[in-house]
Each structure stands twice: as structure tokens, then as C-alpha cells.
Design a protein around this motif. Sequence first.
Motif, short mmCIF file in Angstrom:
data_model
loop_
_atom_site.label_atom_id
_atom_site.label_comp_id
_atom_site.label_asym_id
_atom_site.label_seq_id
_atom_site.Cartn_x
_atom_site.Cartn_y
_atom_site.Cartn_z
N ILE A 171 14.61 -3.97 9.39
CA ILE A 171 13.14 -4.02 9.54
C ILE A 171 12.48 -3.78 8.17
O ILE A 171 11.56 -4.51 7.76
N GLU A 172 12.99 -2.78 7.47
CA GLU A 172 12.41 -2.42 6.17
C GLU A 172 12.58 -3.58 5.17
O GLU A 172 11.64 -3.96 4.46
N ALA A 173 13.78 -4.17 5.16
CA ALA A 173 14.06 -5.23 4.18
C ALA A 173 13.24 -6.49 4.46
O ALA A 173 12.69 -7.11 3.54
N LEU A 174 13.16 -6.88 5.75
CA LEU A 174 12.35 -8.08 6.07
C LEU A 174 10.88 -7.83 5.75
O LEU A 174 10.19 -8.73 5.25
N THR A 175 10.42 -6.60 6.01
CA THR A 175 9.03 -6.26 5.67
C THR A 175 8.82 -6.40 4.17
O THR A 175 7.80 -6.98 3.72
N ASP A 176 9.77 -5.90 3.39
CA ASP A 176 9.68 -6.05 1.93
C ASP A 176 9.57 -7.53 1.54
O ASP A 176 8.82 -7.88 0.62
N GLY A 177 10.31 -8.36 2.27
CA GLY A 177 10.24 -9.81 1.99
C GLY A 177 8.83 -10.34 2.19
O GLY A 177 8.31 -11.10 1.36
#
Length: 260
Positions: A171-177
Motif C-alpha cells: 500500500i505504501e509503495a503504490l501510494t508513493d508511485g
Amino acid sequence: MAEAMIKGLLHQNAIAPNHIIVSEPRKDRATFLSNSYRVTIASDNHSAVNTADMVILAVKPQVVKEVLKEISSEVTVDQLIVSIAAGIPISFITYHIGDDKRIIRAMPNTPAQVGEGAIAVCCGGSATQQDLSDAEIFFNCIGATVVINEDHMDAVTGLSGSGPAYIFLIIEALTDGGVKMGLSRDIAQSLVIRTLIGSSRMVLESGLHPGQLKDMVTSPGGTTITGLHVLETGGIRAALIDAVEAATQRSRELSQVFKP
Ligand SMILES: NC(=O)c1ccc[n+]([C@@H]2O[C@H](COP(=O)([O-])OP(=O)(O)OC[C@H]3O[C@@H](n4cnc5c(N)ncnc54)[C@H](OP(=O)(O)O)[C@@H]3O)[C@@H](O)[C@H]2O)c1
């Protein structure tokens, strides 16, 4: 985790609050639980156990031995003993309280706090199929329950036990994307969460293989196949498989100390 179970049971009206007996060494915590849920507070583990139909062991693994020794003289074959302690084998419990006792071992995960846990249960000692069914009904109050053999408990720990952390990272990584591409963090995270919930429900409700659902949103030469190619090049599939394998292995190592 015990509080999550209390919440779930009460939310489902599965039991009257005063029939839940809580033994909690910290007075402020006991008062909080009593005020919040109207549960009965026992003065100690002995009195918590002696009138119970079902005894839930929800203490940290390193405390289980001490608690088992404390309650061993109180526990009878008429009670169902349910342990959620990670890494504690059923043989460790029967060693301390006798293999004539009815034992259920369970592995819930933290989404149980919001009623969406993934729970695996297995039985040992003198537990019956009826005990297993009762445990399933009990744990369904905080999520969805599967029945497994105890041999698979470390794999469950490595998959759904540790799984919430894997998903939080995704979730965190996709949000960063999304943020990298100019979306605000709030909007990006909200889109990611809905995408995860929606996609999971599609797998659950359609009964289709996730690969089929993936193909259905992947048009030739389109954006999705371009993104998927990057994920495959980054080794996402192997990384997730390796994560479950490594966490399972670690769970096996950690539970070695609890072999009776
Ligand atoms: N959290 C998870 O995601 C998760 C998932 C699967 C399984 N589990 C298992 O669930 C168990 C509980 O985990 P948790 O995260 O809920 O731990 P926790 O928050 O530390 O809860 C343990 C509770 O037991 C109490 N306690 C300590 N010693 C006791 C004693 N001698 N007699 C009675 N109560 C005692 C603690 O009181 P104090 O606060 O005063 O010490 C605390 O309220 C662990 O065995 C863990 O492996 C947890």
C-alpha cells in the motif's frame, strides 16, 4: 488480540458481555476493558478459568508456560482450551496440562481488530470435531477461519500472520508511485486502498483465477501490460514467494524453543 476477540464476539451478539471473564494483570487495562465492554474481570488466572467453558490463552508466547503451570490444576476435560500464542505447539500445552485436555491452536492476524482477520485453527489433545467446529464459529466473529493440520501452522504464520505487513508495504509503495506521478498522498492512498479491497472482492466473489482477472484488464499494447512488465522485471512474484518461505522458516526456528 484478546480485545479484538472480545469486540468481535460482542459485535456478533455471540455472548453476553458479563459471560466473558478477563484475567489481566494490569489494573488500568482491566478497568479499561471493564468500562469499555462490560466484561467480567477476574482477580487472577485461577478464578478466570474455574467457571469457564472455553479458556483462551492470549498471552505472549514466553508467558504461556507460566500461565499453564498456574492453571493446570484448574483445567478440566470439560473445558475447551484455545491458544493463539504464536509458535507454541499443542504438544507444549498438553505437556503442561495433560493430553486428556481438549486443545485448539489458532493463528489469527491483526486485521482481526477490524473484524477482517484471517484465522487458521487446528486441534490436538483430546479435542473433537465438534470442538473444531465450535472454534471455527468462535473465530468467525473476528474474520474468516480455515481448518488446517498443525504441521502447516508455520506456513500460516509466514503467509497470513506476517501478511498484513507485506500488504501495508505494498500500500505504501503504490501510494508513493501515485505521489511520484503528482497525486496528493491522501488521494493516492485512498485509490490504492479501494483498488486492493475491490480487487480482493472480485477474486472472492467471481471465483475466477486471479490470472484470468488480470488478463481481463490487460489490453494489448496498453498501460497495464507496460506496468506488469516492470513488476515482473523487478521480480515481484519471486520476492513475494521468497518472503513467505523465509518467514515460514523463521517461524520454525523461533518455535524450536517451545518443543516440550
Ligand atoms: N498481535 C498479533 O498480530 C498476533 C497474531 C497472532 C497471534 N498472536 C498471539 O497472540 C498472543 C497475544 O498477542 P498480543 O499481541 O495480543 O499481546 P499483548 O498485547 O502483549 O497481550 C497479552 C496480554 O496478556 C497479558 N498478560 C501478561 N502476563 C499475563 C499473565 N501471567 N496472566 C494473564 N495475562 C497476562 C498482558 O498484560 P500486560 O499488558 O499487563 O503485560 C496483555 O494484556 C501472543 O501469544 C501472540 O503470539 C498475536
